[in-house]
Design a protein around this motif. Sequence first.
Motif, PDB file in Angstrom:
ATOM      1  N   THR A 106      29.299  34.983  39.656  1.00  0.00           N
ATOM      2  CA  THR A 106      28.931  34.548  40.999  1.00  0.00           C
ATOM      3  C   THR A 106      27.895  35.429  41.683  1.00  0.00           C
ATOM      4  O   THR A 106      27.167  34.969  42.556  1.00  0.00           O
ATOM      5  CB  THR A 106      30.176  34.501  41.902  1.00  0.00           C
ATOM      6  OG1 THR A 106      30.779  35.800  41.922  1.00  0.00           O
ATOM      7  CG2 THR A 106      31.184  33.493  41.386  1.00  0.00           C
ATOM      8  N   SER A 195      29.470  28.097  38.869  1.00  0.00           N
ATOM      9  CA  SER A 195      29.994  29.450  38.973  1.00  0.00           C
ATOM     10  C   SER A 195      29.555  30.136  40.259  1.00  0.00           C
ATOM     11  O   SER A 195      30.156  31.119  40.689  1.00  0.00           O
ATOM     12  CB  SER A 195      29.545  30.293  37.778  1.00  0.00           C
ATOM     13  OG  SER A 195      28.128  30.426  37.763  1.00  0.00           O
ATOM     14  N   GLN A 196      28.491  29.601  40.884  1.00  0.00           N
ATOM     15  CA  GLN A 196      27.966  30.238  42.087  1.00  0.00           C
ATOM     16  C   GLN A 196      28.317  29.505  43.376  1.00  0.00           C
ATOM     17  O   GLN A 196      28.483  30.121  44.424  1.00  0.00           O
ATOM     18  CB  GLN A 196      26.442  30.374  41.985  1.00  0.00           C
ATOM     19  CG  GLN A 196      25.975  31.243  40.836  1.00  0.00           C
ATOM     20  CD  GLN A 196      24.488  31.524  40.891  1.00  0.00           C
ATOM     21  OE1 GLN A 196      23.890  31.551  41.957  1.00  0.00           O
ATOM     22  NE2 GLN A 196      23.881  31.725  39.739  1.00  0.00           N
ATOM     23  N   SER A 197      28.403  28.176  43.299  1.00  0.00           N
ATOM     24  CA  SER A 197      28.640  27.416  44.523  1.00  0.00           C
ATOM     25  C   SER A 197      29.178  26.029  44.183  1.00  0.00           C
ATOM     26  O   SER A 197      28.934  25.498  43.089  1.00  0.00           O
ATOM     27  CB  SER A 197      27.339  27.284  45.323  1.00  0.00           C
ATOM     28  OG  SER A 197      27.517  26.451  46.452  1.00  0.00           O
ATOM     29  N   VAL A 238      23.837  32.685  44.226  1.00  0.00           N
ATOM     30  CA  VAL A 238      24.650  33.763  44.825  1.00  0.00           C
ATOM     31  C   VAL A 238      23.785  34.391  45.902  1.00  0.00           C
ATOM     32  O   VAL A 238      22.780  34.986  45.600  1.00  0.00           O
ATOM     33  CB  VAL A 238      24.983  34.838  43.798  1.00  0.00           C
ATOM     34  CG1 VAL A 238      25.838  35.907  44.382  1.00  0.00           C
ATOM     35  CG2 VAL A 238      25.548  34.206  42.612  1.00  0.00           C
TER      36      VAL A 238
END
Length: 248
Positions: A106, A195-197, A238
């Motif tokens: 992230t 995985s980030q948003s 991220v």
Amino acid sequence: MVDRLANSEANTRRIGIVENCFGAAGQPLTIPGRVLIGEGVLTKLCRKKPKARQFFLFNDILVYGNIVIQKKKYNKQHIIPLENVTIDSIKDEGDLRNGWLIKTPTKSFAVYAATATEKSEWMNHINKCVTDLLSKSGKTPINEHAAVWVPDSEATVCMRCQKAKFTPVNRRHHCRKCGFVVCGPCSEKRFLLPSQSSKPVRICDFCYDLLSTGDMAACQPARSDSYSQSLKSPLNDVSDDDDDDSSD
């Protein structure tokens, strides 16, 4: 030693002190089996400039925050599960010395210690904690990590088109996939990076084309051994929520 300290009165007291330093805005940190391994000030390479941050290493998480009052109060608490962490050493470049990358799915960023000895101790302890966690859980190390953002100061022109100059009007943006500093026209598209948003995030046209065709590997973030070089060469959210303009 970690097992011996777990649930001890001294360890519980130390963790309580850390909790109190973050105040009501911070998340509770005391849970059964958690041990505070060590703490210290590291310089975090943020989007706009390097900034001092207080870091706390536990046997299962890494916590850091902004320093409000030296050794007494911190805010903007960040908690990183260690089982998702990979670290890579960074070669010394000019004033940036004794650094390493902290990479997670992230969020990924560079930090610098005051001395080579301090760097070695931090990296050894983090690696030991990660190894122990993975060994106990039976999980495998995470292979995909978020890109390390190139600082604003390292790009006077768009790192993709090589034409657009950055001004107060023509603002800098960051591709969430490769971490490059890019202009608005080169980063108008968005793509879902789970995985980030949970929502599509800003990425550059180059990464968008590769991701759309399924060529994920071609737009992976730069390797750690070429990190310093990528900051110096223009040929190459991220979000960093330590900065005001984190949405870009």
